[in-house]
Enzyme design. Structure first.
Site, PDB file in Angstrom:
ATOM      1  N   CYS A 255       0.839  -1.200   0.000  1.00 34.98           N
ATOM      2  CA  CYS A 255       0.000   0.000   0.000  1.00 34.98           C
ATOM      3  C   CYS A 255       0.878   1.257   0.000  1.00 34.98           C
ATOM      4  CB  CYS A 255      -0.958  -0.062   1.190  1.00 34.98           C
ATOM      5  SG  CYS A 255      -2.199   1.237   1.251  1.00 34.98           S
TER       6      CYS A 255
ATOM      7  N   HIS B  75      -8.553  -2.691  -2.755  1.00 40.15           N
ATOM      8  CA  HIS B  75      -7.294  -2.215  -2.201  1.00 40.15           C
ATOM      9  C   HIS B  75      -7.010  -2.925  -0.881  1.00 40.15           C
ATOM     10  CE1 HIS B  75      -4.052   0.645  -2.464  1.00 40.15           C
ATOM     11  NE2 HIS B  75      -4.193   0.935  -1.188  1.00 40.15           N
TER      12      HIS B  75
ATOM     13  N   ASP C 234     -10.036  -2.277  -7.217  1.00 43.75           N
ATOM     14  CA  ASP C 234      -9.391  -1.324  -6.303  1.00 43.75           C
ATOM     15  C   ASP C 234      -9.921   0.081  -6.574  1.00 43.75           C
ATOM     16  OD1 ASP C 234      -7.617   0.385  -4.934  1.00 43.75           O
ATOM     17  OD2 ASP C 234      -5.930  -0.988  -5.215  1.00 43.75           O
TER      18      ASP C 234
END
Length: 240
Positions: A129, A207, A177
């Site tokens: 991330c 995500h 995402d």
């Protein structure tokens, strides 16, 4: 999320990484053999969380010396994972993070890891991330031996660095995402595409799909991406 059993999890040791602004706290996991290639694990927005520590232990179990630096160290705060507003805490800390300083800290962590006598066979970066983007940016200057980036959220703003990222690289993205829609992923793919780079798309995953929190986790994508990551590392940065 595949992990060693609790009885087999390697335990970390507290350590520090020298930086221009002073020592950065970090945790170090050693593999069962005590030595091997090195990996800097670059945190997601929730910091040095239980999830990041579990992934560090997983990587150590594969034979890597794993360094997990606390990139929020200058902020003097950590995310309290027991609170219901944990996402808001993580987003707030990320918003206050000096991205350039975090990239420099990651490069410093890689240099410190490489200098350790237990590290044999090179050292790389694995980021999730927020950490996926930081690891990519650090790879442009610090020349890791490998790069693994899970849904690097800052990548669309870092693509001018792509020619300088020459390490064998693996990128994971979910096709659902909301933070990195597929048109952005296609831009990333085109920018990073070259021999030695893999881009894997995981159908239906959002995500942070590897994070075990029910709010994010996609079991099939997490398992597939981890298997691909293990295969990539064993090929490009083999541990004994």
């Amino acid at each position: 999320m595949p992990s060693p059993t609790a009885d087999n999890l390697p335990s970390p040791a507290a350590t520090e990484v020298p930086t221009a602004d002073g020592p950065m706290p970090a945790q170090l996991w050693r593999p069962p053999s005590g030595r091997g290639p090195g990996l800097v694990l670059v945190q997601e927005i929730f910091g040095v969380s239980a999830y990041m520590q579990a992934r560090a232990a997983d990587l150590a179990g594969l034979g890597y010396l794993v360094l997990l630096p606390d990139l929020y160290w200058r902020l003097g705060e950590t995310v309290d994972e027991s609170r219901p507003d944990v996402l808001e805490q993580g987003l707030g800390l990320m918003a206050r993070l000096d991205f350039g300083a975090a990239v420099a800290d990651t490069a410093a962590a890689l240099a410190a890891l490489r200098a350790r006598p237990e590290v044999d066979g090179g050292a790389g970066l694995v980021g999730f991330c927020l950490g996926g983007g930081i690891a990519f940016a650090a790879a442009a200057s610090a020349a890791p031996d490998v790069l693994v980036s899970y849904y690097g959220s800052a990548l669309p703003d870092l693509l001018d660095l792509a020619p300088a990222v020459t390490a064998p690289s693996l990128h994971h993205f979910g096709t659902a995402d909301d933070y990195l829609p597929m048109e952005q992923v296609e831009r990333i793919r085109q920018a990073v595409e070259r021999p030695g780079v893999e881009v894997h798309l995981h159908p239906g995953a959002g995500h942070a799909f590897d994070n075990p929190s029910p709010a994010f986790h996609h079991a099939e994508a997490s398992a597939a991406a981890w298997a691909q990551t293990v295969e990539f590392l064993r090929r490009e940065l083999p541990a004994a």
